[in-house]
Design a protein around this motif. Structure first.
Motif, PDB file in Angstrom:
ATOM      1  N   ILE A   1      -3.072  14.102   8.000  1.00  0.00           N
ATOM      2  CA  ILE A   1      -3.025  15.501   8.431  1.00  0.00           C
ATOM      3  C   ILE A   1      -4.458  15.976   8.614  1.00  0.00           C
ATOM      4  O   ILE A   1      -5.253  15.950   7.672  1.00  0.00           O
ATOM      5  CB  ILE A   1      -2.318  16.383   7.386  1.00  0.00           C
ATOM      6  CG1 ILE A   1      -0.988  15.758   6.980  1.00  0.00           C
ATOM      7  CG2 ILE A   1      -2.096  17.779   7.931  1.00  0.00           C
ATOM      8  CD1 ILE A   1      -0.377  16.407   5.773  1.00  0.00           C
ATOM      9  N   SER A   2      -4.809  16.407   9.799  1.00  0.00           N
ATOM     10  CA  SER A   2      -6.190  16.772  10.088  1.00  0.00           C
ATOM     11  C   SER A   2      -6.569  18.101   9.447  1.00  0.00           C
ATOM     12  O   SER A   2      -5.720  18.973   9.219  1.00  0.00           O
ATOM     13  CB  SER A   2      -6.404  16.869  11.606  1.00  0.00           C
ATOM     14  OG  SER A   2      -5.726  17.992  12.124  1.00  0.00           O
ATOM     15  N   GLY A   3      -7.864  18.261   9.198  1.00  0.00           N
ATOM     16  CA  GLY A   3      -8.378  19.506   8.646  1.00  0.00           C
ATOM     17  C   GLY A   3      -8.084  20.710   9.532  1.00  0.00           C
ATOM     18  O   GLY A   3      -7.664  21.762   9.041  1.00  0.00           O
ATOM     19  N   PRO A   4      -8.319  20.604  10.859  1.00  0.00           N
ATOM     20  CA  PRO A   4      -8.025  21.750  11.727  1.00  0.00           C
ATOM     21  C   PRO A   4      -6.568  22.210  11.677  1.00  0.00           C
ATOM     22  O   PRO A   4      -6.298  23.399  11.813  1.00  0.00           O
ATOM     23  CB  PRO A   4      -8.379  21.217  13.120  1.00  0.00           C
ATOM     24  CG  PRO A   4      -9.409  20.176  12.882  1.00  0.00           C
ATOM     25  CD  PRO A   4      -9.026  19.534  11.585  1.00  0.00           C
ATOM     26  N   LEU A   5      -5.628  21.271  11.473  1.00  0.00           N
ATOM     27  CA  LEU A   5      -4.233  21.679  11.365  1.00  0.00           C
ATOM     28  C   LEU A   5      -3.988  22.394  10.033  1.00  0.00           C
ATOM     29  O   LEU A   5      -3.345  23.443   9.985  1.00  0.00           O
ATOM     30  CB  LEU A   5      -3.308  20.463  11.485  1.00  0.00           C
ATOM     31  CG  LEU A   5      -1.802  20.770  11.374  1.00  0.00           C
ATOM     32  CD1 LEU A   5      -1.362  21.682  12.520  1.00  0.00           C
ATOM     33  CD2 LEU A   5      -0.983  19.492  11.378  1.00  0.00           C
ATOM     34  N   LEU A   6      -4.533  21.830   8.949  1.00  0.00           N
ATOM     35  CA  LEU A   6      -4.405  22.483   7.649  1.00  0.00           C
ATOM     36  C   LEU A   6      -5.074  23.854   7.644  1.00  0.00           C
ATOM     37  O   LEU A   6      -4.667  24.759   6.916  1.00  0.00           O
ATOM     38  CB  LEU A   6      -5.024  21.612   6.555  1.00  0.00           C
ATOM     39  CG  LEU A   6      -4.157  20.478   6.007  1.00  0.00           C
ATOM     40  CD1 LEU A   6      -4.941  19.663   5.013  1.00  0.00           C
ATOM     41  CD2 LEU A   6      -2.881  21.010   5.385  1.00  0.00           C
ATOM     42  N   ASP A   7      -6.106  23.998   8.482  1.00  0.00           N
ATOM     43  CA  ASP A   7      -6.820  25.264   8.585  1.00  0.00           C
ATOM     44  C   ASP A   7      -5.902  26.385   9.062  1.00  0.00           C
ATOM     45  O   ASP A   7      -6.163  27.555   8.831  1.00  0.00           O
ATOM     46  CB  ASP A   7      -7.990  25.095   9.558  1.00  0.00           C
ATOM     47  CG  ASP A   7      -8.929  26.283   9.534  1.00  0.00           C
ATOM     48  OD1 ASP A   7      -9.016  26.935   8.484  1.00  0.00           O
ATOM     49  OD2 ASP A   7      -9.563  26.559  10.567  1.00  0.00           O
ATOM     50  N   ARG A   8      -4.825  26.019   9.731  1.00  0.00           N
ATOM     51  CA  ARG A   8      -3.886  27.011  10.268  1.00  0.00           C
ATOM     52  C   ARG A   8      -2.687  27.226   9.344  1.00  0.00           C
ATOM     53  O   ARG A   8      -1.742  27.912   9.722  1.00  0.00           O
ATOM     54  CB  ARG A   8      -3.425  26.575  11.660  1.00  0.00           C
ATOM     55  CG  ARG A   8      -4.539  26.711  12.701  1.00  0.00           C
ATOM     56  CD  ARG A   8      -4.319  25.807  13.909  1.00  0.00           C
ATOM     57  NE  ARG A   8      -5.304  26.065  14.950  1.00  0.00           N
ATOM     58  CZ  ARG A   8      -6.539  25.571  14.978  1.00  0.00           C
ATOM     59  NH1 ARG A   8      -6.951  24.793  13.988  1.00  0.00           N
ATOM     60  NH2 ARG A   8      -7.364  25.852  15.968  1.00  0.00           N
ATOM     61  N   ILE A   9      -2.703  26.600   8.180  1.00  0.00           N
ATOM     62  CA  ILE A   9      -1.633  26.790   7.194  1.00  0.00           C
ATOM     63  C   ILE A   9      -2.200  27.595   6.034  1.00  0.00           C
ATOM     64  O   ILE A   9      -3.098  27.149   5.324  1.00  0.00           O
ATOM     65  CB  ILE A   9      -1.079  25.427   6.712  1.00  0.00           C
ATOM     66  CG1 ILE A   9      -0.512  24.642   7.900  1.00  0.00           C
ATOM     67  CG2 ILE A   9      -0.003  25.642   5.656  1.00  0.00           C
ATOM     68  CD1 ILE A   9       0.001  23.255   7.546  1.00  0.00           C
ATOM     69  N   ASP A  10      -1.688  28.800   5.842  1.00  0.00           N
ATOM     70  CA  ASP A  10      -2.273  29.726   4.867  1.00  0.00           C
ATOM     71  C   ASP A  10      -1.968  29.361   3.427  1.00  0.00           C
ATOM     72  O   ASP A  10      -2.785  29.570   2.540  1.00  0.00           O
ATOM     73  CB  ASP A  10      -1.740  31.150   5.124  1.00  0.00           C
ATOM     74  CG  ASP A  10      -2.184  31.701   6.468  1.00  0.00           C
ATOM     75  OD1 ASP A  10      -3.071  31.079   7.080  1.00  0.00           O
ATOM     76  OD2 ASP A  10      -1.659  32.739   6.909  1.00  0.00           O
ATOM     77  N   ILE A  11      -0.754  28.842   3.172  1.00  0.00           N
ATOM     78  CA  ILE A  11      -0.315  28.647   1.791  1.00  0.00           C
ATOM     79  C   ILE A  11       0.022  27.184   1.528  1.00  0.00           C
ATOM     80  O   ILE A  11       0.827  26.593   2.261  1.00  0.00           O
ATOM     81  CB  ILE A  11       0.922  29.531   1.491  1.00  0.00           C
ATOM     82  CG1 ILE A  11       0.567  31.015   1.643  1.00  0.00           C
ATOM     83  CG2 ILE A  11       1.474  29.251   0.105  1.00  0.00           C
ATOM     84  CD1 ILE A  11       1.746  31.957   1.484  1.00  0.00           C
ATOM     85  N   HIS A  12      -0.612  26.587   0.510  1.00  0.00           N
ATOM     86  CA  HIS A  12      -0.278  25.238   0.051  1.00  0.00           C
ATOM     87  C   HIS A  12       0.257  25.383  -1.363  1.00  0.00           C
ATOM     88  O   HIS A  12      -0.424  25.950  -2.218  1.00  0.00           O
ATOM     89  CB  HIS A  12      -1.514  24.323   0.011  1.00  0.00           C
ATOM     90  CG  HIS A  12      -2.386  24.407   1.221  1.00  0.00           C
ATOM     91  ND1 HIS A  12      -3.749  24.173   1.163  1.00  0.00           N
ATOM     92  CD2 HIS A  12      -2.106  24.697   2.505  1.00  0.00           C
ATOM     93  CE1 HIS A  12      -4.277  24.307   2.374  1.00  0.00           C
ATOM     94  NE2 HIS A  12      -3.296  24.641   3.196  1.00  0.00           N
ATOM     95  N   ILE A  13       1.426  24.864  -1.619  1.00  0.00           N
ATOM     96  CA  ILE A  13       2.000  25.035  -2.961  1.00  0.00           C
ATOM     97  C   ILE A  13       2.628  23.732  -3.445  1.00  0.00           C
ATOM     98  O   ILE A  13       3.287  23.031  -2.675  1.00  0.00           O
ATOM     99  CB  ILE A  13       3.039  26.192  -2.993  1.00  0.00           C
ATOM    100  CG1 ILE A  13       3.479  26.513  -4.415  1.00  0.00           C
ATOM    101  CG2 ILE A  13       4.208  25.901  -2.071  1.00  0.00           C
ATOM    102  CD1 ILE A  13       2.428  27.187  -5.236  1.00  0.00           C
ATOM    103  N   GLU A  14       2.400  23.400  -4.715  1.00  0.00           N
ATOM    104  CA  GLU A  14       2.995  22.206  -5.316  1.00  0.00           C
ATOM    105  C   GLU A  14       4.390  22.532  -5.850  1.00  0.00           C
ATOM    106  O   GLU A  14       4.575  23.550  -6.523  1.00  0.00           O
ATOM    107  CB  GLU A  14       2.102  21.698  -6.451  1.00  0.00           C
ATOM    108  CG  GLU A  14       0.740  21.205  -5.979  1.00  0.00           C
ATOM    109  CD  GLU A  14      -0.140  20.784  -7.138  1.00  0.00           C
ATOM    110  OE1 GLU A  14       0.325  19.936  -7.946  1.00  0.00           O
ATOM    111  OE2 GLU A  14      -1.264  21.302  -7.263  1.00  0.00           O
TER     112      GLU A  14
END
Length: 511
Positions: free
Chosen positions: A377-390
């Motif tokens: 998963i590229s950084g630029p794509l993750l850059d567009r995802i506001d919330i990361h939750i376990e």
């Protein structure tokens, strides 16, 4: 004799009126011009059989049919009825004085029956704009076209009904749909409800925040922890669609042929493509352009299960649509723009084996393997995802609880109130409706922090090694948390909660 009949072509999600000119002359032959595709060229066989089986005929004369504008490519079988009525009027087999006041579309079966068409809603909207009196189309599409007020929409089952209508013999009546009644159907009893989810209160809270601010979210956890179950319930807590959103969504699904004998779509779409999906199926296009999954999810949710299993190039094509909320498909002969304002919900296992730093896990994964897996998963794509939750597995005590959890309807009330606050805040901006859409300029204006909050954010970024891209995301999420509490200003507890939702920015995940 020359006769003009009117049909319509759909490009993207907009319709263009097509004039079908039928000329009967001395000689023999059937000539179809105006850039028709093979489906239209084959129409002569369907039309001949349909007319003969209903006691009419295709004359043994020179028939020339021009589809204007002649430099625009026409596609599909929906012009069968248009051409057939034109031939019948041009040869004097029927009389039709008001022929030029109607748009006529439909695919003919050999017995004269009609098959459904695509894009009926877009065609109806265009017909009303151009001042046509009515729209005649297959009965399977009549509900979606009848949404348009001020246009007489007639649903027909076979070609004889159309002939009788123009000759004044039949009792065909326009279909009338109460749009407000159609639209007022709510989600009070959704198929998937949050009351079915045992435990996971923290994750439910996180998804409520995501829904309230329109934030993209990614769920990370081992198999069986409930990621997919939670994602499927996201549409049930989103605010009800506005009339404008419902029309936009219905139009896209109509163009794609996804409306099955239904009128206005009142529920937000939920699309979940398989990880083997191609780039074209995701963003749209093809030799016969169709909207892709991201457009079918417009005003709804796009769920990507097992995100790292998708091909990297497929995920990368989503970067621009996530930012611009529309996708433009450019080819040598055409350029089409589809709307794609959707909420992205993704899920993934933390490693190829599915478990992360768990000594009791049935499958062990080395740190190098895990890092290689996450780097798909590229950084630029993750850059567009506001919330990361376990997401952690639900303990046995929670699974066996008999107490009913909070329902989606109760959560949706809070989400709707938060969205109303945002709508009022951004009412002077055309393309800004909720917090997730804020750019850097608006973040500085609407996410002002006091000294305590600023110091807390600075400390968190230093100690947790949060990346620079996490800064704006934390502020936007904190603004949404404040809106859920109807707080005018962002407070330290809002910032503290927002910091928790940046798991993949921490050292030990993606570095």
């Amino acid at each position: 004799m020359l006769v003009k009949v009117f049909g319509s072509a759909v490009f993207g999600v907009e319709a263009t009126t097509i004039t079908v000119e039928v000329n009967i002359d001395k000689g023999v032959g059937y000539h179809l011009v105006g850039l028709p595709d093979n489906a239209i060229k084959e129409s002569s066989y369907r039309i001949a059989a349909a007319l003969k089986n209903n006691n009419y005929s295709l004359p043994v004369k020179k028939i020339t049919i021009n589809m204007a504008p002649a430099d625009m490519r026409k596609e599909g079988s929906a012009y069968d009825l248009t051409i057939a009525i034109g031939i019948l009027v041009a040869t004097g087999q029927i009389q039709a004085e008001e022929l030029d006041r109607y748009i006529i579309m439909g695919e003919l079966s050999l017995d004269g029956g009609l098959q459904p068409i695509k894009g009926a809603l877009s065609i109806a909207i265009k017909a009303k704009e151009e001042g046509y009196k009515g729209f005649i189309l297959p009965i399977q599409n009549v509900k979606e076209a009848a949404i348009v007020e001020g246009l007489d929409v007639y649903g027909v089952e076979n070609v004889l009904q159309v002939i009788d209508f123009f000759e004044g013999k039949g009792d065909l009546q326009p279909t009338v749909i109460d749009t407000q009644t159609e639209f007022s159907r709510t989600l009070d009893f959704p198929e998937f409800d949050f009351s079915d989810v045992k435990g996971q209160e923290g994750i439910k809270r996180c998804m409520e925040i995501a829904a309230a601010g329109g934030h993209n979210i990614i769920l990370i956890g081992p198999p069986g922890s409930g990621k997919t179950m939670l994602a499927k319930r996201m549409p049930s807590i989103l605010p009800p669609m506005t009339m404008k959103e419902a029309l936009e969504t219905t139009k896209i699904h109509s163009v794609a042929g996804k409306i099955k004998d239904a009128g206005l779509m009142s529920q937000r779409p939920f699309r979940s493509p398989h990880h083997t999906a191609s780039s074209v199926s995701l963003v749209g296009g093809g030799s016969y352009p169709q909207p892709g999954e991201i457009s079918l999810a417009h005003n709804g949710v796009l769920f990507l299960d097992e995100l790292p299993e998708f091909k990297r190039e497929v995920l990368e094509v989503m970067r621009q649509p996530l930012e611009d909320r529309e996708v433009t498909i450019s080819r040598a002969k055409f350029t089409i723009t589809y709307p794609s304002s959707f909420m992205l919900v993704a899920s993934m296992n933390p490693s190829p084996g599915g478990y992360f730093n768990d000594p009791d896990a049935p499958v062990s994964t080395s740190p190098a393997e895990m890092q290689r897996y996450l780097s798909k998963i590229s950084g630029p794509l993750l850059d567009r995802i506001d919330i990361h939750i376990e997401v952690n597995p639900v303990p046995f005590e929670k699974l066996t609880e008999t107490r009913k959890a909070e329902s989606s309807a109760e959560i949706r009330k809070r989400v709707t109130l938060a969205r109303e606050i945002q709508s009022k805040r951004f009412e002077q901006f055309d393309n800004l409706h909720y917090n997730a859409q804020m750019g850097s300029k608006y973040i500085r204006e609407f996410c002002v922090l006091d000294e305590t909050s600023l110091q807390l954010l600075k400390t968190a970024m230093e100690r947790l090694n949060l990346s620079a891209r996490a800064y704006d995301r934390i502020l936007k999420v904190a603004r949404t948390i404040a809106d859920l509490e109807a707080a005018e200003n962002i407070k330290p507890n809002h910032i503290a909660e927002a910091i928790q939702y940046r798991s993949l920015d921490r050292e030990g995940w993606l570095g």
